[in-house]
Design a protein around this motif. Structure first.
Motif, mmCIF file in Angstrom:
data_model
loop_
_atom_site.group_PDB
_atom_site.id
_atom_site.type_symbol
_atom_site.label_atom_id
_atom_site.label_comp_id
_atom_site.label_asym_id
_atom_site.label_seq_id
_atom_site.Cartn_x
_atom_site.Cartn_y
_atom_site.Cartn_z
ATOM 1 N N GLN A 160 0.829 -1.210 0.000
ATOM 2 C CA GLN A 160 0.000 0.000 0.000
ATOM 3 C C GLN A 160 0.868 1.265 0.000
ATOM 4 N N ASP A 161 1.989 1.223 0.714
ATOM 5 C CA ASP A 161 2.913 2.373 0.698
ATOM 6 C C ASP A 161 3.462 2.605 -0.711
ATOM 7 N N ALA A 162 3.833 1.513 -1.386
ATOM 8 C CA ALA A 162 4.400 1.623 -2.743
ATOM 9 C C ALA A 162 3.366 2.169 -3.723
ATOM 10 N N VAL A 163 2.120 1.705 -3.602
ATOM 11 C CA VAL A 163 1.060 2.194 -4.483
ATOM 12 C C VAL A 163 0.797 3.672 -4.217
ATOM 13 N N LEU A 164 0.724 4.040 -2.939
ATOM 14 C CA LEU A 164 0.487 5.438 -2.585
ATOM 15 C C LEU A 164 1.595 6.328 -3.142
ATOM 16 N N GLU A 165 2.832 5.904 -2.950
ATOM 17 C CA GLU A 165 3.957 6.681 -3.458
ATOM 18 C C GLU A 165 3.870 6.846 -4.982
ATOM 19 N N ALA A 166 3.501 5.761 -5.659
ATOM 20 C CA ALA A 166 3.397 5.807 -7.124
ATOM 21 C C ALA A 166 2.277 6.746 -7.572
ATOM 22 N N VAL A 167 1.129 6.713 -6.894
ATOM 23 C CA VAL A 167 0.013 7.565 -7.345
ATOM 24 C C VAL A 167 0.238 9.032 -6.987
ATOM 25 N N GLU A 168 1.159 9.289 -6.081
ATOM 26 C CA GLU A 168 1.498 10.686 -5.781
ATOM 27 C C GLU A 168 2.403 11.276 -6.870
ATOM 28 N N GLY A 169 2.954 10.403 -7.701
ATOM 29 C CA GLY A 169 3.857 10.851 -8.761
ATOM 30 C C GLY A 169 3.127 11.079 -10.075
ATOM 31 N N ASN A 170 3.878 11.000 -11.156
ATOM 32 C CA ASN A 170 3.326 11.196 -12.496
ATOM 33 C C ASN A 170 2.429 10.014 -12.857
#
Length: 196
Positions: A160-170
């Motif tokens: 979930q942390d990895a997904v959140l980090e990814a969706v905060e990006g481009n």
């Protein structure tokens, strides 16, 4: 890239609706094998039908001009939910998949402000239930510690942390494809299970 301020839930709530939808779609991908496994074991349900609805969600997220009737998709999804009288472990995990995807569809229809937190909780709750089932610890304090420190829960939190980090990006099309692959997790669910 600087780390966004706030804890996990604050960051989730700070996302734009579309970014929240991408987060939920990735989590739904990872829940899908649980539904497929339930269908495989019981002969009930329709994994292809659920997957088709999730495919339409990704299409909407990738192609802004896509015109998809999510009202109709929500009706179809409701028909694919396990029977209410099936209280088995597998049925409950399959229901979680349906509830998570329903929450996501609600946001695509312009409803449900807290859906992203709900889907995050559903996924973590399934992991917790699985750990409680497989570890069989009676003492509540020891069980809570066991759940917190369990590799499956660590994996869920990292995911979930990895997904959140990814969706905060481009979030271009390539990023969406990468997130979908991440969610698919080579067909292994949040419980570490895969349908045959």
């Amino acid at each position: 890239m600087s780390q966004p301020k706030g804890g996990f839930h604050e960051r989730l709530q700070a996302l734009s609706p579309r970014r929240q939808q991408v987060f939920m779609a990735a989590l739904c991908e990872r829940l899908l094998p649980n539904y497929a496994l339930y269908a495989q074991m019981t002969g009930a349900g329709n994994p292809a039908g659920v997957k088709a609805i999730l495919d339409l969600v990704w299409e909407q997220l990738s192609v802004r001009e896509a015109r998809i009737d999510f009202e109709r998709q929500a009706e179809k999804l409701a028909e694919l939910e396990p029977p209410a009288d099936d209280d088995s472990f597998g049925a409950r995990r399959a229901v979680e998949m349906v509830v998570a995807l329903t929450s996501l569809l609600d946001t695509l229809r312009g409803e449900s402000a807290d859906a992203v937190l709900e889907v995050s909780r559903i996924s973590k709750g399934g992991v917790r239930a699985y750990i409680e089932l497989t570890e069989g610890e009676e003492d509540a304090g020891r069980l809570a510690k066991l759940v917190r420190e369990h590799p499956l829960m660590a994996d869920e939190n990292d995911f979930q942390d990895a997904v959140l980090e990814a969706v905060e990006g481009n979030l271009d099309r390539e990023a969406l494809r990468a997130l979908r692959r991440l969610g698919r997790n080579d067909g292994v669910s949040n419980l570490g299970l895969e349908a045959g």
